[in-house]
Design a protein around this motif. Structure first.
Motif, PDB file in Angstrom:
ATOM      1  N   ASN A  42       0.801  -1.229   0.000  1.00  0.00           N
ATOM      2  CA  ASN A  42       0.000   0.000   0.000  1.00  0.00           C
ATOM      3  C   ASN A  42       0.835   1.281   0.000  1.00  0.00           C
ATOM      4  OD1 ASN A  42       1.044  -0.024   2.523  1.00  0.00           O
ATOM      5  ND2 ASN A  42      -0.897  -0.054   3.618  1.00  0.00           N
ATOM      6  N   SER A  43       2.167   1.141  -0.135  1.00  0.00           N
ATOM      7  CA  SER A  43       3.006   2.345  -0.249  1.00  0.00           C
ATOM      8  C   SER A  43       4.353   1.914  -0.827  1.00  0.00           C
ATOM      9  CB  SER A  43       3.228   3.010   1.110  1.00  0.00           C
ATOM     10  OG  SER A  43       4.032   2.179   1.915  1.00  0.00           O
ATOM     11  N   GLY A  44       5.100   2.910  -1.289  1.00  0.00           N
ATOM     12  CA  GLY A  44       6.390   2.602  -1.898  1.00  0.00           C
ATOM     13  C   GLY A  44       7.362   1.968  -0.930  1.00  0.00           C
ATOM     14  N   MET A  45       7.240   2.363   0.355  1.00  0.00           N
ATOM     15  CA  MET A  45       8.230   1.856   1.308  1.00  0.00           C
ATOM     16  C   MET A  45       7.913   0.459   1.830  1.00  0.00           C
ATOM     17  SD  MET A  45       7.000   1.681   4.596  1.00  0.00           S
ATOM     18  CE  MET A  45       8.313   2.049   5.726  1.00  0.00           C
ATOM     19  N   ALA A  46       6.661   0.021   1.678  1.00  0.00           N
ATOM     20  CA  ALA A  46       6.243  -1.236   2.324  1.00  0.00           C
ATOM     21  C   ALA A  46       7.150  -2.427   1.966  1.00  0.00           C
ATOM     22  CB  ALA A  46       4.780  -1.530   2.015  1.00  0.00           C
ATOM     23  N   ILE A  70      -2.162  -0.881  -3.821  1.00  0.00           N
ATOM     24  CA  ILE A  70      -3.631  -0.927  -3.749  1.00  0.00           C
ATOM     25  C   ILE A  70      -4.058  -0.572  -2.330  1.00  0.00           C
ATOM     26  CG2 ILE A  70      -5.661  -2.461  -3.840  1.00  0.00           C
ATOM     27  CD1 ILE A  70      -4.517  -3.812  -6.238  1.00  0.00           C
ATOM     28  N   ARG A  71      -5.013   0.328  -2.231  1.00  0.00           N
ATOM     29  CA  ARG A  71      -5.647   0.635  -0.936  1.00  0.00           C
ATOM     30  C   ARG A  71      -7.152   0.519  -1.128  1.00  0.00           C
ATOM     31  NH1 ARG A  71      -2.274   6.013   1.172  1.00  0.00           N
ATOM     32  NH2 ARG A  71      -0.249   5.002   1.115  1.00  0.00           N
ATOM     33  N   THR A  72      -7.793  -0.223  -0.237  1.00  0.00           N
ATOM     34  CA  THR A  72      -9.237  -0.433  -0.422  1.00  0.00           C
ATOM     35  C   THR A  72     -10.047   0.062   0.775  1.00  0.00           C
ATOM     36  OG1 THR A  72      -8.956  -2.655   0.440  1.00  0.00           O
ATOM     37  CG2 THR A  72      -9.011  -2.434  -1.940  1.00  0.00           C
ATOM     38  N   GLU A  89       0.113   4.291  -8.339  1.00  0.00           N
ATOM     39  CA  GLU A  89       1.552   4.062  -8.403  1.00  0.00           C
ATOM     40  C   GLU A  89       2.222   5.124  -7.542  1.00  0.00           C
ATOM     41  OE1 GLU A  89       2.972   2.989 -12.623  1.00  0.00           O
ATOM     42  OE2 GLU A  89       1.056   3.988 -12.878  1.00  0.00           O
ATOM     43  N   MET A  90       3.172   4.676  -6.728  1.00  0.00           N
ATOM     44  CA  MET A  90       3.838   5.632  -5.849  1.00  0.00           C
ATOM     45  C   MET A  90       5.305   5.761  -6.226  1.00  0.00           C
ATOM     46  SD  MET A  90       3.486   6.057  -1.822  1.00  0.00           S
ATOM     47  CE  MET A  90       2.093   7.131  -1.951  1.00  0.00           C
ATOM     48  N   LEU A  91       5.678   6.984  -6.537  1.00  0.00           N
ATOM     49  CA  LEU A  91       7.083   7.274  -6.818  1.00  0.00           C
ATOM     50  C   LEU A  91       7.798   7.496  -5.498  1.00  0.00           C
ATOM     51  CD1 LEU A  91       6.391   9.963  -9.581  1.00  0.00           C
ATOM     52  CD2 LEU A  91       7.134   7.600  -9.975  1.00  0.00           C
ATOM     53  N   PHE A 158       3.488  13.334  10.691  1.00  0.00           N
ATOM     54  CA  PHE A 158       4.245  12.199  11.224  1.00  0.00           C
ATOM     55  C   PHE A 158       3.738  10.992  10.463  1.00  0.00           C
ATOM     56  CE2 PHE A 158       5.585   8.735  13.835  1.00  0.00           C
ATOM     57  CZ  PHE A 158       6.779   9.150  14.402  1.00  0.00           C
ATOM     58  N   TRP A 159       4.608  10.390   9.646  1.00  0.00           N
ATOM     59  CA  TRP A 159       4.124   9.322   8.763  1.00  0.00           C
ATOM     60  C   TRP A 159       4.339   7.950   9.366  1.00  0.00           C
ATOM     61  CZ3 TRP A 159       5.280   4.916   6.062  1.00  0.00           C
ATOM     62  CH2 TRP A 159       4.349   4.549   5.077  1.00  0.00           C
ATOM     63  N   GLU A 160       3.278   7.171   9.424  1.00  0.00           N
ATOM     64  CA  GLU A 160       3.402   5.760   9.798  1.00  0.00           C
ATOM     65  C   GLU A 160       2.191   5.010   9.252  1.00  0.00           C
ATOM     66  OE1 GLU A 160       3.445   5.237  14.034  1.00  0.00           O
ATOM     67  OE2 GLU A 160       2.015   6.858  14.308  1.00  0.00           O
ATOM     68  N   TRP A 199       3.822  15.578  -2.494  1.00  0.00           N
ATOM     69  CA  TRP A 199       4.974  14.723  -2.153  1.00  0.00           C
ATOM     70  C   TRP A 199       5.140  14.693  -0.646  1.00  0.00           C
ATOM     71  CZ3 TRP A 199       9.949  15.455  -5.583  1.00  0.00           C
ATOM     72  CH2 TRP A 199      10.743  14.298  -5.514  1.00  0.00           C
ATOM     73  N   ASN A 200       5.461  13.529  -0.167  1.00  0.00           N
ATOM     74  CA  ASN A 200       5.685  13.355   1.264  1.00  0.00           C
ATOM     75  C   ASN A 200       7.113  12.854   1.470  1.00  0.00           C
ATOM     76  OD1 ASN A 200       5.357  13.071   3.970  1.00  0.00           O
ATOM     77  ND2 ASN A 200       4.097  11.232   3.856  1.00  0.00           N
ATOM     78  N   VAL A 201       7.920  13.653   2.143  1.00  0.00           N
ATOM     79  CA  VAL A 201       9.318  13.285   2.389  1.00  0.00           C
ATOM     80  C   VAL A 201       9.425  12.900   3.866  1.00  0.00           C
ATOM     81  CG1 VAL A 201      11.709  14.103   2.318  1.00  0.00           C
ATOM     82  CG2 VAL A 201      10.060  14.907   0.605  1.00  0.00           C
ATOM     83  N   VAL A 202       9.617  11.608   4.112  1.00  0.00           N
ATOM     84  CA  VAL A 202       9.610  11.116   5.492  1.00  0.00           C
ATOM     85  C   VAL A 202      11.037  10.932   5.988  1.00  0.00           C
ATOM     86  CG1 VAL A 202       8.769   9.312   7.058  1.00  0.00           C
ATOM     87  CG2 VAL A 202       7.470   9.845   4.980  1.00  0.00           C
ATOM     88  N   PHE A 203      11.285  11.484   7.155  1.00  0.00           N
ATOM     89  CA  PHE A 203      12.594  11.321   7.795  1.00  0.00           C
ATOM     90  C   PHE A 203      12.467  10.114   8.720  1.00  0.00           C
ATOM     91  CE2 PHE A 203      11.766  16.012   7.335  1.00  0.00           C
ATOM     92  CZ  PHE A 203      12.381  16.094   6.102  1.00  0.00           C
ATOM     93  N   ILE A 222      15.705   7.925   4.544  1.00  0.00           N
ATOM     94  CA  ILE A 222      14.726   8.763   3.840  1.00  0.00           C
ATOM     95  C   ILE A 222      13.758   7.848   3.111  1.00  0.00           C
ATOM     96  CG2 ILE A 222      14.416  10.302   1.844  1.00  0.00           C
ATOM     97  CD1 ILE A 222      15.292  11.806   4.343  1.00  0.00           C
ATOM     98  N   ASP A 223      12.472   8.183   3.234  1.00  0.00           N
ATOM     99  CA  ASP A 223      11.407   7.420   2.582  1.00  0.00           C
ATOM    100  C   ASP A 223      10.477   8.458   1.984  1.00  0.00           C
ATOM    101  OD1 ASP A 223       8.939   6.208   2.092  1.00  0.00           O
ATOM    102  OD2 ASP A 223       8.458   6.052   4.231  1.00  0.00           O
ATOM    103  N   THR A 224      10.409   8.542   0.676  1.00  0.00           N
ATOM    104  CA  THR A 224       9.483   9.533   0.119  1.00  0.00           C
ATOM    105  C   THR A 224       8.371   8.850  -0.659  1.00  0.00           C
ATOM    106  OG1 THR A 224      10.283  10.078  -2.117  1.00  0.00           O
ATOM    107  CG2 THR A 224      11.530  11.000  -0.261  1.00  0.00           C
ATOM    108  N   GLY A 225       7.241   9.514  -0.729  1.00  0.00           N
ATOM    109  CA  GLY A 225       6.116   8.970  -1.471  1.00  0.00           C
ATOM    110  C   GLY A 225       5.406  10.084  -2.221  1.00  0.00           C
ATOM    111  N   MET A 226       5.329   9.905  -3.533  1.00  0.00           N
ATOM    112  CA  MET A 226       4.599  10.885  -4.349  1.00  0.00           C
ATOM    113  C   MET A 226       3.701  10.088  -5.289  1.00  0.00           C
ATOM    114  SD  MET A 226       5.911  14.073  -6.632  1.00  0.00           S
ATOM    115  CE  MET A 226       7.332  13.302  -7.365  1.00  0.00           C
TER     116      MET A 226
END
Ligand code: GLY
Length: 357
Positions: A42-46, A70-72, A89-91, A158-160, A199-203, A222-226
């Motif tokens: 459900n995300s690029g970092m998963a 995919i998020r449902t 699609e997550m960049l 705060f991303w989680e 864009w979300n830039v996660v530290f 660094i974990d980013t999601g766009m």
């Protein structure tokens, strides 16, 4: 600003981060590997969690991907709002104990303003309320006036996502202008459609054990999601995710089958959006070996496919029709996902068998 297509933007992103020393990896499967906390990626970092935690050694400490997701969670809203779709699609660019806040912020700005060509005066960063370091990078190094940098609380910055690596983040919003809204919700960080988070830039420096206990990760990441389609919405200056070029192509295909056109009838538009979104999800799920069933991922597949088929009936389409939409998905996405082309017969068979049922 040039109105780049979805397929162009994906390539521009990966090329840019390759030029910054990243390894461009292929999208991982939608099926999580060794991760019981998720039904679907459900995300690029998963799929990269073991690299963040140090459990596994990454192929390079700098990686970039365009990850199918995919998020449902909000399935009943799909098609009714501009913001919801199941497949996206997550960049993302990722650092595993390599660079941290400074490079990540500089490169996100460089990509958006110099590569994509977004107007810098329409971009607004936000930072976690106590993150003076990120604030100062935006203010002193990037030259963004203090009044244009927003400090938000935990809910926004705060991303989680359940258990795993997490941390404070800096988001970049784009002001799409008054034509997309002038209400009280159309302010920075508001729920309106005018300011869009791009864009979300996660530290990423903490690990959540899934019960709200946080420990320091052994390295700072660094974990980013766009969202690729969100970027395309901004770049193509269109109203919603469904209006970007690739989704329009899918809806045009459904419209041709149903003898109707998008934007002629609100009710039909909902059905067109649902069919385009759900068949895209099902095509990608089948290509990753998921089969329709009554539980878990298979149930998600079955539910989406049946919703798509039902909306076909609502549009007056007679007989089996999902195959034609699968063809359009493969045509639009097969360039970046050759597995769709290679497995097209198999994907079509799985989807048609379920449609017949
Ligand atoms: N992992 C960052 C994001 O998905 O926004």
């Amino acid at each position: 600003m040039k109105k780049y297509g979805v397929n162009e933007l994906r390539k521009m992103f990966l090329d840019f981060f390759e030029s910054k020393g990243h390894l461009a990896m292929k999208s991982f499967s939608l099926v999580p590997h060794n991760d019981n906390s998720l039904l679907l990626i459900n995300s690029g970092m998963a799929p990269l969690k073991p690299y963040f935690t140090g459990q596994e050694i990454p192929p390079r400490t700098r990686v970039c991907t365009c990850q199918k997701c995919i998020r449902t969670g909000d399935i009943e809203n799909i098609g009714k709002t501009a913001r919801h779709g199941t497949f996206f699609e997550m960049l993302g660019n990722f650092s595993f104990g390599d660079y941290f806040k400074e490079e990540a912020i500089h490169w996100s700005w460089e990509f958006l303003t110099e590569v994509v060509g977004l107007d810098p005066d329409r971009l607004y960063p936000s930072v976690f309320e106590s993150d003076d370091e990120a604030f100062d990078i935006w203010n002193k190094e990037m030259g963004i006036p203090a009044e244009r940098i927003f400090r938000f609380g935990r809910e926004d910055n705060f991303w989680e996502h359940g258990a795993g690596p997490c941390g404070p983040c800096s988001e970049i919003y784009y002001d799409r202008g008054e034509k997309y809204g002038t209400g009280p919700e159309d302010v920075m960080g508001g729920e309106g459609d005018r300011f869009m988070e791009v864009w979300n830039v996660v530290f990423s420096q903490f690990n959540n054990d899934g019960h709200g206990n946080y420990t320091d990760l052994i390295q700072k990441n660094i974990d980013t999601g766009m969202g690729l389609e969100r970027l395309a919405v901004v770049c193509q200056d269109v109203a919603s995710l469904f209006d970007v070029d690739t989704n329009r192509a899918l809806m045009d295909e459904v419209g041709a089958l149903a003898h109707c056109r998008y934007e002629e009838d609100d009710k039909k538009d909902v059905s067109l959006r649902i069919i385009a979104d759900h068949v895209k999800s099902c095509t990608f799920m089948a290509s990753d070996g998921i089969m329709p069933s009554n539980e878990g991922r298979g149930y998600v597949f079955r539910r989406l496919l049946r919703r798509a088929a039902r909306h076909g009936r609502l549009l007056g389409i007679k007989g089996l029709f999902l195959k034609e939409v699968v063809d359009a998905v493969v045509e639009n996405y097969g360039g970046n996902y050759p597995v769709l082309v290679e497995n097209k017969d198999y994907i079509t068979k799985i989807i048609t068998l379920e449609e017949e049922r």
